[in-house]
Design a protein around this motif. Structure first.
Motif, mmCIF file in Angstrom:
data_model
loop_
_atom_site.group_PDB
_atom_site.id
_atom_site.type_symbol
_atom_site.label_atom_id
_atom_site.label_comp_id
_atom_site.label_asym_id
_atom_site.label_seq_id
_atom_site.Cartn_x
_atom_site.Cartn_y
_atom_site.Cartn_z
ATOM 1 N N GLY A 13 57.422 7.592 -11.470
ATOM 2 C CA GLY A 13 58.071 7.966 -12.725
ATOM 3 C C GLY A 13 58.503 9.409 -12.843
ATOM 4 N N VAL A 14 58.636 10.121 -11.712
ATOM 5 C CA VAL A 14 58.961 11.556 -11.790
ATOM 6 C C VAL A 14 60.466 11.843 -11.694
ATOM 7 N N GLY A 15 61.267 10.803 -11.421
ATOM 8 C CA GLY A 15 62.717 11.010 -11.361
ATOM 9 C C GLY A 15 63.330 10.813 -9.976
ATOM 10 N N LYS A 16 62.620 10.154 -9.068
ATOM 11 C CA LYS A 16 63.144 9.942 -7.709
ATOM 12 C C LYS A 16 64.437 9.118 -7.737
ATOM 13 N N THR A 17 64.366 7.942 -8.369
ATOM 14 C CA THR A 17 65.526 7.047 -8.342
ATOM 15 C C THR A 17 66.707 7.673 -9.082
ATOM 16 N N THR A 18 66.427 8.335 -10.193
ATOM 17 C CA THR A 18 67.499 8.986 -10.961
ATOM 18 C C THR A 18 68.180 10.063 -10.107
ATOM 19 N N LYS A 43 64.105 -0.687 -7.948
ATOM 20 C CA LYS A 43 64.811 -0.229 -9.154
ATOM 21 C C LYS A 43 66.197 0.328 -8.826
ATOM 22 N N PRO A 181 67.110 18.856 -16.278
ATOM 23 C CA PRO A 181 66.513 18.986 -17.616
ATOM 24 C C PRO A 181 66.198 17.629 -18.235
HETATM 25 N N1 LIG Z 1 65.890 14.215 -16.574
HETATM 26 C C1 LIG Z 1 65.435 13.175 -17.261
HETATM 27 N N2 LIG Z 1 65.343 13.232 -18.608
HETATM 28 C C2 LIG Z 1 64.860 12.183 -19.328
HETATM 29 N N3 LIG Z 1 64.469 11.016 -18.780
HETATM 30 C C3 LIG Z 1 64.529 10.903 -17.452
HETATM 31 C C4 LIG Z 1 65.028 11.960 -16.619
HETATM 32 N N4 LIG Z 1 64.971 11.545 -15.331
HETATM 33 C C5 LIG Z 1 64.481 10.303 -15.355
HETATM 34 N N5 LIG Z 1 64.205 9.903 -16.619
HETATM 35 C C6 LIG Z 1 63.608 8.626 -17.032
HETATM 36 O O1 LIG Z 1 62.263 8.594 -16.530
HETATM 37 C C7 LIG Z 1 61.945 7.300 -16.038
HETATM 38 C C8 LIG Z 1 61.524 7.410 -14.575
HETATM 39 O O2 LIG Z 1 62.636 7.864 -13.825
HETATM 40 P P1 LIG Z 1 62.888 7.322 -12.347
HETATM 41 O O3 LIG Z 1 62.893 5.818 -12.338
HETATM 42 O O4 LIG Z 1 64.078 8.014 -11.808
HETATM 43 O O5 LIG Z 1 61.567 7.849 -11.631
HETATM 44 P P2 LIG Z 1 60.917 7.360 -10.246
HETATM 45 O O6 LIG Z 1 60.185 8.519 -9.720
HETATM 46 O O7 LIG Z 1 61.948 6.745 -9.386
HETATM 47 O O8 LIG Z 1 59.908 6.236 -10.771
HETATM 48 P P3 LIG Z 1 59.164 5.108 -9.885
HETATM 49 O O9 LIG Z 1 58.082 5.812 -9.134
HETATM 50 O O10 LIG Z 1 58.632 4.171 -10.933
HETATM 51 O O11 LIG Z 1 60.175 4.485 -8.987
HETATM 52 C C9 LIG Z 1 63.181 6.433 -16.277
HETATM 53 O O12 LIG Z 1 63.022 5.743 -17.491
HETATM 54 C C10 LIG Z 1 64.313 7.443 -16.385
HETATM 55 O O13 LIG Z 1 65.384 6.979 -17.185
#
Ligand SMILES: Nc1ncnc2c1ncn2[C@@H]1O[C@H](COP(=O)(O)OP(=O)(O)OP(=O)(O)O)[C@@H](O)[C@H]1O
Ligand SMILES: [Mg+2]
Length: 246
Positions: A13-18, A43, A181
């Motif tokens: 949930g730290v933003g990897k996929t985003t 995802k 941000p």
């Molecule tokens: N900069 C940001 N600002 C606000 N929300 C964000 C931001 N980046 C990501 N998110 C939200 O935080 C959540 C987790 O983001 P993301 O899926 O990219 O993380 P992840 O590290 O890939 O998670 P996982 O380990 O579950 O695969 C999502 O709901 C996403 O929309």
């Protein structure tokens, strides 16, 4: 092929996929991009794929790593695409080590909480161990890696404390201007199944662009060529159409 980027953290949930969806949108302007999804939740594939898991976006190919050998899959993807980006599960895995061995750079997304940066540090230690392992056989092996602070509010005490702690641990982190941000646009992009760039305002688009350029530079990749501005008639054409009688 230009390079392989690994986007990883042992924290979920730290933003990897985003981050990967932003990078894919950035790099598809320079050539073909393959996104490899190693997360059991898939995802990335559900974000950019159709019901069959095929990419809906021109210039981006999606490949699931579930049940597939990561080494073979990266090798195949490298032969067919300009940029390959791997999305890992939010855990320390053996697959992560194999993927790092093929990477041009590792990006470690992290929030600014203590729990997040602890995991960013552990992930960086895997980068160091992979480097030690592979440089024993090949002294020129190097693996640049940096923490990318995501979902953060810069200029807050928490943000500053996170940066100070990472510096004290000697864990490299992108410079102050290079962070993602906290903005609702990123959640909106997920719901709309589009890139964050498509729903961002001008300032956020600029920020995303500078993050992607810094990551490209870490991996030794040239930034994409600027495309001509949409809607503008190139000068030569303008002159020609003006000369054509109505
Ligand atoms: N900069 C940001 N600002 C606000 N929300 C964000 C931001 N980046 C990501 N998110 C939200 O935080 C959540 C987790 O983001 P993301 O899926 O990219 O993380 P992840 O590290 O890939 O998670 P996982 O380990 O579950 O695969 C999502 O709901 C996403 O929309
Ligand atoms: Mg993810």
């Amino acid at each position: 092929m230009d390079g392989v980027l690994a986007v990883a953290s042992s924290k979920g949930g730290v933003g990897k996929t985003t981050t990967i969806v932003m990078l894919a949108e950035y790099f598809r302007k320079r050539g073909s991009v393959a996104l490899l999804d190693a997360d059991p939740n898939q995802k990335l594939i559900s974000w950019l794929g159709d019901e069959k898991g095929e990419s809906r976006v021109e210039g981006i190919a999606l490949v699931s790593l579930l049940g597939r050998n990561i080494v073979e899959t990266i090798t195949e993807a490298k032969a067919q695409h300009d940029v390959v980006i791997v999305d890992f599960a939010g855990a320390l895995t053996q697959e992560m080590v194999f993927g790092f061995g093929y990477a041009s750079a590792v990006v470690i997304p992290s929030g600014s909480s203590k729990g997040d940066i602890d995991e960013a540090r552990k992930t960086f230690q895997v980068v160091e161990q992979t480097t030690a392992l592979l440089s024993a056989g090949n002294p020129s092996f190097s693996l640049p890696a940096k923490v990318l602070l995501c979902k953060v509010r810069p200029n807050t005490d928490t943000y500053k404390a996170a940066k100070q702690q990472l510096a004290a641990w000697k864990v490299p982190v992108f410079g102050d201007d290079v962070h993602v941000p906290h903005r609702t646009s990123f959640e909106k992009a997920w719901w709309h199944k589009c890139s964050p760039q498509e729903v961002a305002d001008k300032a956020l688009k600029k920020q995303i662009d500078s993050v992607c350029t810094a990551i490209a530079s870490l991996a030794g990749l040239a930034p994409p060529e600027a495309k001509p501005t949409k809607g503008r008639v190139p000068r030569a054409k303008k002159a020609a159409s003006a000369a054509t009688p109505a």
